[in-house]
Every structure is written in C-alpha cells, then in structure tokens.
Design an enzyme around this catalytic site. Sequence first.
Site, PDB file in Angstrom:
ATOM      1  N   HIS A 146      -5.809 -12.643  -4.718  1.00 23.25           N
ATOM      2  CA  HIS A 146      -5.974 -13.156  -3.499  1.00 23.25           C
ATOM      3  C   HIS A 146      -5.480 -14.579  -4.047  1.00 23.25           C
ATOM      4  O   HIS A 146      -5.674 -15.879  -3.502  1.00 23.25           O
ATOM      5  CB  HIS A 146      -7.332 -13.318  -2.934  1.00 23.25           C
ATOM      6  CG  HIS A 146      -7.726 -11.977  -1.849  1.00 23.25           C
ATOM      7  ND1 HIS A 146      -6.368 -11.221  -1.149  1.00 23.25           N
ATOM      8  CD2 HIS A 146      -7.922 -10.807  -2.384  1.00 23.25           C
ATOM      9  CE1 HIS A 146      -6.581 -10.062  -0.453  1.00 23.25           C
ATOM     10  NE2 HIS A 146      -7.524  -9.953  -1.157  1.00 23.25           N
ATOM     11  N   ASP A 182      -2.948  -2.544  -2.057  1.00 25.88           N
ATOM     12  CA  ASP A 182      -4.258  -2.383  -2.173  1.00 25.88           C
ATOM     13  C   ASP A 182      -4.928  -2.633  -0.338  1.00 25.88           C
ATOM     14  O   ASP A 182      -3.982  -3.292  -0.081  1.00 25.88           O
ATOM     15  CB  ASP A 182      -4.860  -4.264  -2.892  1.00 25.88           C
ATOM     16  CG  ASP A 182      -6.730  -4.214  -2.898  1.00 25.88           C
ATOM     17  OD1 ASP A 182      -7.255  -3.992  -3.406  1.00 25.88           O
ATOM     18  OD2 ASP A 182      -7.021  -4.831  -1.527  1.00 25.88           O
ATOM     19  N   HIS A 184      -6.270  -4.923   1.205  1.00 24.75           N
ATOM     20  CA  HIS A 184      -5.840  -6.217   1.612  1.00 24.75           C
ATOM     21  C   HIS A 184      -4.937  -6.706   1.638  1.00 24.75           C
ATOM     22  O   HIS A 184      -4.104  -6.346   0.660  1.00 24.75           O
ATOM     23  CB  HIS A 184      -7.434  -6.638   0.814  1.00 24.75           C
ATOM     24  CG  HIS A 184      -8.532  -6.614   0.513  1.00 24.75           C
ATOM     25  ND1 HIS A 184      -9.797  -5.175   0.444  1.00 24.75           N
ATOM     26  CD2 HIS A 184      -9.714  -6.442   2.034  1.00 24.75           C
ATOM     27  CE1 HIS A 184     -10.915  -5.196   0.682  1.00 24.75           C
ATOM     28  NE2 HIS A 184     -10.893  -6.218   1.683  1.00 24.75           N
ATOM     29  N   ASP A 269      -9.057   1.125  -3.055  1.00 25.20           N
ATOM     30  CA  ASP A 269      -9.584   0.721  -1.515  1.00 25.20           C
ATOM     31  C   ASP A 269      -9.051   1.076  -0.270  1.00 25.20           C
ATOM     32  O   ASP A 269      -9.729   0.943   0.719  1.00 25.20           O
ATOM     33  CB  ASP A 269     -10.475  -0.713  -1.312  1.00 25.20           C
ATOM     34  CG  ASP A 269      -9.013  -2.271  -1.599  1.00 25.20           C
ATOM     35  OD1 ASP A 269      -8.154  -1.649  -2.213  1.00 25.20           O
ATOM     36  OD2 ASP A 269      -9.319  -3.368  -1.940  1.00 25.20           O
TER      37      ASP A 269
HETATM   38 ZN   LIG Z   1      -8.900  -5.402  -1.510  1.00 21.92          ZN
END
Ligand SMILES: [Zn+2]
Length: 365
Positions: A146, A182, A184, A269
């Site tokens: 991120h 991931d 996200h 995740d």
């Molecule tokens: Zn994540």
Amino acid sequence: MGRALLSYAAMDEVASSAHPDPVAVVDDLRFDAHHDGSGHHPECPERLAAAREGLSLGLGQAARHAVPPREITAGELARVHSPHYVARLQARLGNGYGQLGPDTYFSPGTREAAWLAAGGVVDMAQGLVAGTYKRGVALLRPPGHHAVPAASMGFCLLNNVALAASAALAQGLTRVAIVDWDVHHGNGTQDMFYQDANVLFTSLHQYPFYPGTGAPSEIGCDGGTGYTANLALPADSGPETYGAAFREVVLPMLRQYQPELVLVSAGFDAHQRDPLASMNLDRQTYGALASSLLDLVDSLGHGRIGFVLEGGYDLYALSDSVQEVARAMLGTRTELPFGRLHSRERQAIEHTRQHLAPHWELPLS
Ligand SMILES: [Zn+2]
C-alpha cells in the site's frame, strides 16, 4: 479426504528430488521490533512467528540459502519513493511510538525493521536475477504494497515488492511481473509502475474494499497501457473464482508477457479465517496459485520467482498457507480449483477481460 491425502503424499515423493536447489529465505528477528506497543493491532509480530512456523514445516530439511538483511540505501529507495518522503519518514521514525496515519503505526524498532526488510528483499531479487538461486521467499514486516511513492498507508511504509522489482530492472531486466494475491488492492505498487511496460502488475482483490482502488478499468496509462490488470472480485469469492481468474487472465497474460522474473505480493488475508476481509480461500488454494506460477516460470526456462509476504491476519491461516507455498516451492503440485462461478463472480472476471482484450488474448476456460 483420505484419497486426497494419499495423492498429496505421492506427489511429495516426486517433489523431493525434483528441486534440489536451495530456497532463498529473507528473515530477521529485528522485524519483530516493529509493533504498536499495545499488542492489539492486527499487523503484529506474532504474524511473522506464524509465517516462520509454516515455512519451517513446508521446507522441512530442504536446503535454505539465508539472505541476511541489510539496510536499503537511499539510491535504491529513490527508484520508487520520493527522496522527500524518505527524509520525512526517517525523521519521524526517530521518536518512540506514534502514528503515520489512521492505521499505520511506528515503534522504536520500526525504522530499522523497514529498512532491513526492503534491503533484504532487494538482495533476494538480485540473487534471483544473478542465478544464485531460483526460488525465494521473504518473510517481511512491515508489509509494503500500500505504500505509494510519497506516503505510507495501510500498515505499509516502504514498498518492498516494488523495490525488489525496480532492483531487478536496474540489473538489466526489461520484463518483471508482479502478481498481488493479497485480498487488498496493491495500490502503491500499481502507482509506481502504472506507466511502465517493464513491469506487468496483476492484482486479485476483494472489491469494493480498502483501499478503494483497483477497478477493472485501471489498466495502466501511456506506455504502460495494458500492463496493469485488476481482478476486482466480490466479497465471498472462493477457490473456483481465483482458479478461473488465474486460468483466464493472470496466466495467459504472463505467458504472453514472458517475464524474466516473477514476484508475488503474497498476502494471505483472502483466507476464509481472516478477520479483516470476507473471501473464502483455503490453504490448498494458496498452494495451487503458487504451483501455477512455479510451473509458469519453469516453462519460461528460468524458474525465477520470489514470494514476498504482505498481509494475512489469522495466525493459523497464515501458517498453513505459507506452508502450502513452501511445499509448492519444493515441487508439490496442487491443481488450480475448478468449479461453476456465481454470476457476479463471472461478471467481475468478464469486466477485467473486456478492458484487457485489446492488449492480450484472454481465452475463457
Ligand atoms: Zn491485505
């Protein structure tokens, strides 16, 4: 179940002799000094203990090539981060505990951990490019995908996988692929290479969800148009959806791109146990995703792949899933899941295919 276990065991025996090469491992206990001080933050040192356990169980007695982390240099950081951001971050991290944003904390050990993690993964990438080893795994904290060029975000300070990719480019490679599984969206990594055809970025993520980016229409711009792929998957997507996304988008793109190195932003995740997200993967799916990428790099003749830890907040899921990836690295093969998709999951993949159709041949499976 019993039958599945039997075939699993049989494949293992083939595995042990198929890949005698050592696996490069980046890890360091100093990563554990990055913690929020309360013990209640999901991005906690216990995550790395779980990942270490999984790696140890998965690799067993297989040879490891330890890559001792060293601090990343200012010049290496400047390939993807603004020097102004790095200077500000470094100054801020000198002061005890605090917050860099609503969800990104720091502690007295954070600066050293972040700089060592980034330097370690850069060295791992350079070893892969140099042919010192063919497979690598980096158990890093803090995570990275991120972090954008000029800001920390979402538990991430320095973009580890982007720094590794940029190091490989600096060594002369011209085609590096990053697969971000991931849960996200890897917004920071996407930002860094959005205009760059030298890095093919593919992300599979829950959508809409944090950080809000990663729509199928985001496919890159200028010279990088078509070199970003976003599989924006609905909540509750399961193994069959990831299997289809890999067969119909990720793997065909990679085969056509022919990357000289594949890096995986390996967050765990999207596992059904994860407390932060709502996907339905299981440990075997991670083994299958890893298997397909390992087969792909082998089919390209070089076998170069590095797995870089991102998220994953259920400790059991993290340990189990890392174990599956490690077994795949040693040669155990798990088939990509196959099954009928719900209409909204089928539609999500179709949106991505439509946006990328002018740039790639993407067959239906
Ligand atoms: Zn994540």
